[in-house]
Design an enzyme around this catalytic site. Structure first.
Site, PDB file in Angstrom:
ATOM      1  N   SER A  65      14.204   3.987  -0.565  1.00  0.00           N
ATOM      2  CA  SER A  65      12.884   4.619  -0.641  1.00  0.00           C
ATOM      3  C   SER A  65      12.771   5.758   0.363  1.00  0.00           C
ATOM      4  O   SER A  65      13.397   5.723   1.429  1.00  0.00           O
ATOM      5  CB  SER A  65      11.823   3.559  -0.321  1.00  0.00           C
ATOM      6  N   TYR A  79       8.656  -2.019   5.968  1.00  0.00           N
ATOM      7  CA  TYR A  79       9.326  -1.793   4.681  1.00  0.00           C
ATOM      8  C   TYR A  79      10.363  -0.684   4.802  1.00  0.00           C
ATOM      9  O   TYR A  79      11.524  -0.843   4.415  1.00  0.00           O
ATOM     10  CB  TYR A  79       8.267  -1.435   3.644  1.00  0.00           C
ATOM     11  N   LYS A 118      14.471  -0.955   4.445  1.00  0.00           N
ATOM     12  CA  LYS A 118      15.257  -0.128   3.514  1.00  0.00           C
ATOM     13  C   LYS A 118      16.328   0.656   4.275  1.00  0.00           C
ATOM     14  O   LYS A 118      17.473   0.753   3.839  1.00  0.00           O
ATOM     15  CB  LYS A 118      14.333   0.833   2.747  1.00  0.00           C
TER      16      LYS A 118
END
Lengths: 328, 328
Positions: free
Chosen positions: A127, A151, A155
């Site tokens: 992402s 998050y 990633k």
């Protein structure tokens, strides 16, 4: 060729599955087997010409990653993740699923690879959340990763593991940094990024939508159709030229919210635009201003990855794919 | 002020301990307690004015990280690591110590922080091994991390965790990317980087040394004395201005091997330089050419971190600190 899709019940997983049903050719191979994994068993497509198996698995649970690779898929597409908002609210769950889950998958392959030379291709959905403000515009391919969410951290860590395990020869990995996908089909949701889709999706069907940020907010978008295209391209691409740098910024469209709205006006007229209600939300505005405004995506473009070139195209992809090509 | 040093038996740990014995003032605090940790209990300095405890701990073993923080040190200096070469040879051990060990430490602090607001400062010794070729020269602060070793990967991951845990408020973290430390005291070792020290250290005491790479190889160095200085500065610095970007390239000296040798000639004459024997080693040459040639280290310099400004200074630091200021 046998493909395993992990996170197959999610939006991108379902679209990738449908795409492989429609066109199972991933040159030079023909997909004749799909194994679909998610925390609940995904629904099997009814019209696939080959074999489909659907199973439940949580990669972060002991033994589950081994189960996923026991059938020795040639290609593994790893889409499973806790989304940004939830990973921020539930620290343990985010790290467990987004970091430990990915690592368990990579390790299960490593063990198999050391045992008997198993060497699948692994496509990891990363992402642009690996980037965090302050950011240049456009962001070059060699800009550092300073995520501002757990998050994004998870990633970025999975990307590093993917590159190292690939360098070590355990699998053939490629990480795909997806832009914000727009227009996401379905109902409005509580994701901070939800309005990017909502302010187009709802007005296109005559419904009101809320815009919580100023119109000069700039962000990086691609359609769900492009996301499937990225994954298909990553499945067939010669990965040798990537060398040890296995994670790529995908192409997309950089647009301000104002530019999104003007594209909507060109396609669906003033009556659609009038359905957008401004309701400024400081928290969402602040979050979104930490996000990536846009990328050169030079390496990915050179490697043949393509996305839309205007927001008009992104809206038309939605009308074609979700509204049967029909406007109200 | 209570300092815990993890990896206290290593070269940097011992030098930091000795420095705190000599000068326990870390403004505005006075160090009156040290707890020294390593896989084997470190030796206690005999002449410290305050309390010293020495213990064995392997952070990657269950319950050990909790033991380290049970005495609630105000400052934790985390130096423990498996070195690059060993982490490359022993995949499991490298990930266990360098990744799982750091994460266990960070998590133990997190649990305590959530329980009662414990909020120590944590200094993490990272490495320029988070960078991998092709690299620009000098490398700017915002260049991406593409490690070419498992060690560099583990350091880069620990940096990401440190930044996220700090952003979440669990501790006050700062990551220090150490240059290659030169001149390392002690015997020649098998590390691929060993020759950078060896070609100076051995000739300075009249012994032969082997140079396995061409003289135009350029790399980034600082003295062990500077490393201690970085840690002391990180212990006292106001970390607020770092914002969420907690990991810094430390200053140093960029020099080719040829420039190192000319500095040796200026200080110890031709007779020292004649003790360097060329024995080209393709494997070491190839490895070293993937390493960082030099950095701007702009942020760190602005924050007051300092190192030597020439290789002559680096050699003189060694003569002062290891040879009682005496040349043969």
């Amino acid at each position: 060729m046998h493909i395993a899709i992990i996170g197959a019940a999610g939006m991108v997983g379902r679209k990738l599955t449908a795409s492989l049903v429609r066109d199972p050719m991933l040159k030079p191979h023909h997909v004749d087997r799909m194994t679909l994994w998610d925390v609940l068993p995904p629904e099997a497509p009814s019209d696939f010409h080959g074999r489909v198996d659907c199973h439940a698995a949580d990669l972060s649970e002991p033994g589950q990653a081994e189960k996923v690779i026991a059938s020795r898929p040639d290609l593994i597409v790893h889409l499973a993740a806790i989304v940004s908002g939830e990973a921020e609210l539930d620290f343990d769950k985010g790290y467990r699923i987004n970091l430990d889950g990915s690592r368990a998958l990579f390790d299960a392959i490593r063990v198999q690879s050391l045992a008997d030379g198993y060497h699948p291709r692994l496509i990891f959905a990363s992402s642009i959340a690996v980037y965090g403000a302050p950011l240049p515009y456009p962001i070059p391919d060699d800009y550092h990763h300073t995520p501002l969410t757990s998050y994004g951290t998870q990633k970025a860590i999975s990307e590093l593991l993917l590159a190292d395990y690939t360098r070590r020869g355990f699998f053939e990995g490629i990480g795909i940094r997806l832009p914000t996908l727009c227009i996401r089909p379905g109902k409005p949701n509580k994701a901070a990024s939800g309005f990017f889709s909502s302010i187009l999706r709802e007005p296109l069907v005559g419904q009101e939508a809320v815009l919580p940020v100023p119109e000069d907010v700039r962000h990086w978008h691609a359609s769900p159709r492009s996301a499937v295209g990225f994954l298909r391209h990553a499945a067939t691409l010669d990965l040798q030229p990537l060398g040890p740098r296995r994670n790529l910024n995908m192409p997309g469209v950089s647009a301000t919210v104002g530019e999104q709205i003007e594209a909507l006006r060109r396609i669906a007229g003033d009556k659609a635009v009038r359905l957008i209600r401004r309701e400024p939300d400081d928290m969402i505005t602040q979050m979104v201003q930490g996000w990536a405004p846009g990328f050169t995506a030079q390496r990915a473009r050179q490697l043949g990855f393509t996305a839309e070139s205007s927001f008009d195209e992104i809206i038309r992809a939605h009308i074609d794919d979700e509204l049967n090509g029909q406007l109200l």
